[in-house]
Design a protein around this motif. Structure first.
Motif, PDB file in Angstrom:
ATOM      1  N   GLU A 194       6.444 -11.986  -2.581  1.00  0.00           N
ATOM      2  CA  GLU A 194       6.745 -10.566  -2.909  1.00  0.00           C
ATOM      3  C   GLU A 194       5.599  -9.998  -3.561  1.00  0.00           C
ATOM      4  O   GLU A 194       5.304 -10.142  -4.524  1.00  0.00           O
ATOM      5  CB  GLU A 194       7.946 -10.559  -3.334  1.00  0.00           C
ATOM      6  CG  GLU A 194       8.697  -8.976  -3.953  1.00  0.00           C
ATOM      7  CD  GLU A 194       9.848  -9.489  -4.655  1.00  0.00           C
ATOM      8  OE1 GLU A 194      10.195 -10.663  -5.219  1.00  0.00           O
ATOM      9  OE2 GLU A 194      10.331  -8.276  -5.000  1.00  0.00           O
ATOM     10  N   ASP A 195       5.041  -8.890  -3.112  1.00  0.00           N
ATOM     11  CA  ASP A 195       4.022  -7.770  -3.856  1.00  0.00           C
ATOM     12  C   ASP A 195       4.674  -6.758  -4.567  1.00  0.00           C
ATOM     13  O   ASP A 195       4.843  -5.802  -4.095  1.00  0.00           O
ATOM     14  CB  ASP A 195       2.683  -7.292  -2.877  1.00  0.00           C
ATOM     15  CG  ASP A 195       2.011  -6.508  -3.540  1.00  0.00           C
ATOM     16  OD1 ASP A 195       2.073  -6.462  -4.706  1.00  0.00           O
ATOM     17  OD2 ASP A 195       0.849  -6.210  -2.933  1.00  0.00           O
ATOM     18  N   ALA A 196       4.908  -7.052  -5.990  1.00  0.00           N
ATOM     19  CA  ALA A 196       5.660  -6.265  -6.794  1.00  0.00           C
ATOM     20  C   ALA A 196       4.615  -5.445  -7.907  1.00  0.00           C
ATOM     21  O   ALA A 196       4.904  -5.194  -8.904  1.00  0.00           O
ATOM     22  CB  ALA A 196       6.871  -6.974  -7.647  1.00  0.00           C
ATOM     23  N   ASN A 218      -4.324   1.060 -14.170  1.00  0.00           N
ATOM     24  CA  ASN A 218      -3.435   2.269 -13.637  1.00  0.00           C
ATOM     25  C   ASN A 218      -2.311   1.900 -13.412  1.00  0.00           C
ATOM     26  O   ASN A 218      -1.337   2.819 -12.954  1.00  0.00           O
ATOM     27  CB  ASN A 218      -4.130   3.061 -12.588  1.00  0.00           C
ATOM     28  CG  ASN A 218      -4.260   1.949 -11.428  1.00  0.00           C
ATOM     29  OD1 ASN A 218      -4.021   0.584 -11.230  1.00  0.00           O
ATOM     30  ND2 ASN A 218      -4.599   2.489 -10.205  1.00  0.00           N
ATOM     31  N   LYS A 219      -1.702   0.690 -13.482  1.00  0.00           N
ATOM     32  CA  LYS A 219      -0.312   0.421 -13.382  1.00  0.00           C
ATOM     33  C   LYS A 219       0.467   0.578 -14.527  1.00  0.00           C
ATOM     34  O   LYS A 219       0.268   1.279 -15.358  1.00  0.00           O
ATOM     35  CB  LYS A 219      -0.398  -1.235 -12.895  1.00  0.00           C
ATOM     36  CG  LYS A 219      -1.162  -1.476 -11.777  1.00  0.00           C
ATOM     37  CD  LYS A 219      -0.377  -1.165 -10.366  1.00  0.00           C
ATOM     38  CE  LYS A 219      -1.518  -1.014  -9.210  1.00  0.00           C
ATOM     39  NZ  LYS A 219      -2.019  -2.267  -8.772  1.00  0.00           N
ATOM     40  N   MET A 220       1.782   0.343 -14.226  1.00  0.00           N
ATOM     41  CA  MET A 220       2.951   0.630 -15.491  1.00  0.00           C
ATOM     42  C   MET A 220       2.228   0.120 -16.692  1.00  0.00           C
ATOM     43  O   MET A 220       2.673   0.940 -17.564  1.00  0.00           O
ATOM     44  CB  MET A 220       4.221  -0.028 -15.092  1.00  0.00           C
ATOM     45  CG  MET A 220       4.839   0.150 -13.779  1.00  0.00           C
ATOM     46  SD  MET A 220       5.264   2.154 -13.744  1.00  0.00           S
ATOM     47  CE  MET A 220       6.668   2.215 -14.796  1.00  0.00           C
ATOM     48  N   GLY A 254      -6.917  -5.303 -17.081  1.00  0.00           N
ATOM     49  CA  GLY A 254      -7.111  -5.982 -15.865  1.00  0.00           C
ATOM     50  C   GLY A 254      -6.389  -7.172 -15.869  1.00  0.00           C
ATOM     51  O   GLY A 254      -6.592  -7.997 -16.884  1.00  0.00           O
ATOM     52  N   GLY A 255      -5.494  -7.739 -15.198  1.00  0.00           N
ATOM     53  CA  GLY A 255      -4.522  -8.763 -15.166  1.00  0.00           C
ATOM     54  C   GLY A 255      -3.588  -8.871 -14.232  1.00  0.00           C
ATOM     55  O   GLY A 255      -3.230  -7.743 -13.445  1.00  0.00           O
ATOM     56  N   GLY A 256      -2.869  -9.832 -13.923  1.00  0.00           N
ATOM     57  CA  GLY A 256      -1.716 -10.079 -13.152  1.00  0.00           C
ATOM     58  C   GLY A 256      -0.870 -11.160 -13.479  1.00  0.00           C
ATOM     59  O   GLY A 256      -1.309 -11.980 -14.531  1.00  0.00           O
TER      60      GLY A 256
HETATM   61  C1  PLP Z   1      -2.694  -2.943  -7.580  1.00  0.00           C
HETATM   62  C2  PLP Z   1      -2.192  -3.634  -6.476  1.00  0.00           C
HETATM   63  C3  PLP Z   1      -2.453  -4.921  -6.216  1.00  0.00           C
HETATM   64  C4  PLP Z   1      -3.492  -5.652  -6.971  1.00  0.00           C
HETATM   65  O1  PLP Z   1      -3.369  -6.103  -8.134  1.00  0.00           O
HETATM   66  P1  PLP Z   1      -4.757  -6.251  -8.943  1.00  0.00           P
HETATM   67  O2  PLP Z   1      -4.388  -6.625 -10.418  1.00  0.00           O
HETATM   68  O3  PLP Z   1      -5.669  -4.595  -9.157  1.00  0.00           O
HETATM   69  O4  PLP Z   1      -5.673  -7.085  -8.565  1.00  0.00           O
HETATM   70  C5  PLP Z   1      -1.825  -5.754  -5.176  1.00  0.00           C
HETATM   71  N1  PLP Z   1      -0.995  -5.047  -4.307  1.00  0.00           N
HETATM   72  C6  PLP Z   1      -0.679  -3.510  -4.515  1.00  0.00           C
HETATM   73  C7  PLP Z   1       0.329  -2.979  -3.908  1.00  0.00           C
HETATM   74  C8  PLP Z   1      -1.345  -3.019  -5.674  1.00  0.00           C
HETATM   75  O5  PLP Z   1      -0.916  -1.731  -5.799  1.00  0.00           O
END
Ligand code: PLP
Length: 379
Positions: free
Chosen positions: A162-164, A191-193, A198-200
């Motif tokens: 799942e890509d959340a 730019n995310k929430m 930079g991270g995940g």
């Molecule tokens: C931002 C994003 C990613 C990748 O995340 P990173 O942290 O930039 O590597 C993957 N899928 C979607 C839909 C995104 O918006």
């Protein structure tokens, strides 16, 4: 000229530097440490469902390691939502597998359950094998139709990655996005929430999977007194400094979600009178988007012929950054050879959609300025 209004800027909560200072004071300036553990615990509490979190260097790395653990190999096929950012699909290619792209439906703009099942059946007929995984995405924070998607995945026994990445805080039937799949990926890009600069993170169902993720994320070193490798590893762990930023951001995550939702509500109110502009909404009460980005659909026939891209260019001239939607993957040169199943829905949405400035630090006055500019331009 008034100050530029940006699409989605990072917003610090104030607590970040305390955690970074602690890391310096204790010399935990490495890709592990108390902030990493603390950040993972915070995320686990936030998501619920008894999930185990592993903090990584990027959301892309999270998707990659999820697919590694699902056993994706050269020659396999993996179904991926076409309407997304390239980072959803690139890790499939890293593993030598082939993405099979599936179109979206209109309600959520996410993977169409109908086309998903057709694709599964057709790939089996064409290759003799079922696809090895499914990558649905919650685009712009809008939850995909996870009931139907999970039912199909179960029926054919295909795991979900799942890509959340855009959807932390979004819920479907009161359950957090990122917790539906066998694995879930979160992103803390700038730019995310929330951001860690930079991270995940990879959301795992079991502690064993989480340990396996850490193993792959730290070069897959076997437990021996010398360096010994039975698997190809990666250098994907999050640093203790970045995780410090993450801990500070977790203190304001609820605020960021509420603010993005309030911005969406304000756009909805301000643009309500515009016939040719519709603000994308939750399709039913089951869906609760974090509204990472507020998106509009533009009907040029009711906007004096003005298209979404005309509006983008005009906003830019007024010092406002907006952005066209993700161009679907089946329309990207790098993926033209990959199979695609659909009826053109995502292409249609791509052609009429626009993302508006939605960062949690934007003021009501700034949102009003954006809406005013749009109304002036199309009238
Ligand atoms: C931002 C994003 C990613 C990748 O995340 P990173 O942290 O930039 O590597 C993957 N899928 C979607 C839909 C995104 O918006």
């Amino acid at each position: 000229m008034q100050d530029r209004i940006w699409l989605s800027l990072a917003q610090m909560g104030g607590g970040e530097q305390k955690y970074i200072q602690e890391a310096f004071d204790t010399n935990w300036v490495v890709p592990l440490g108390p902030n990493v553990n603390g950040f993972e615990n915070d995320l686990s509490k936030f998501l619920g469902e008894d999930r185990h979190i592993v903090a990584l260097s990027a959301g892309t790395a999270a998707i990659h390691l999820g697919l590694v653990q699902l056993g994706i190999k050269e020659g396999d096929e993996v179904i991926c939502q076409s309407f997304t950012f390239a980072a959803s699909a690139n890790p499939i290619k890293y593993l030598g597998a082939t993405p099979v792209f599936v179109d979206s439906e209109e309600d959520t703009w996410n993977i169409s359950p109908e086309w998903l099942e057709k694709a599964i059946i057709d790939r089996k007929a064409a290759t003799g094998k079922y696809p090895k995984a499914i990558v649905p995405v919650h685009l712009y924070g809008m939850p995909a139709k996870m009931d139907e998607i999970c039912t199909i995945a179960d029926k054919y026994n295909i795991p979900i990655m799942e890509d959340a990445a855009e959807a932390i805080g979004s819920t479907f039937k009161n359950r957090q996005c990122g917790t539906f799949g066998e694995f879930g990926a979160l992103s803390f890009n700038g730019n995310k929430m929330i951001t860690t600069s930079g991270g995940g993170a990879l959301v795992c169902r079991t502690e064993e999977e989480a340990k396996r993720t850490m193993f792959f994320a730290t070069q897959a070193r076997e437990n021996r007194p010398y360096y010994y490798h039975e698997h190809i590893g990666y250098n994907y762990r999050m640093s203790n400094i970045c995780a410090g930023i993450g801990r500070g951001q977790m203190e304001v995550l609820d605020h960021h979600i509420n603010r993005r939702r309030a911005i969406h509500a304000l756009y909805t109110e301000l643009l309500a009178g515009c016939d040719g502009i519709s603000v994308k909404q939750n399709p039913t009460a089951d869906f609760d988007s974090n509204f990472w980005l507020t998106c509009i659909e533009v009907d040029p026939t009711k906007c004096n012929g003005k298209t979404a891209d005309d509006i983008r260019q005009y906003l830019d001239s007024q010092n406002v950054e907006s952005r066209l939607l993700w161009r679907p993957m089946h329309m990207q040169p790098i993926f033209t050879d990959c199979p695609f199943y659909g009826d053109g829905t995502s292409e249609k949405i791509f052609n009429r959609g626009l993302c508006l400035p939605s960062g949690s630090s934007l003021t009501d006055e700034q949102i009003k300025r954006v809406a005013y500019n749009i109304k002036e331009f199309i009238k």
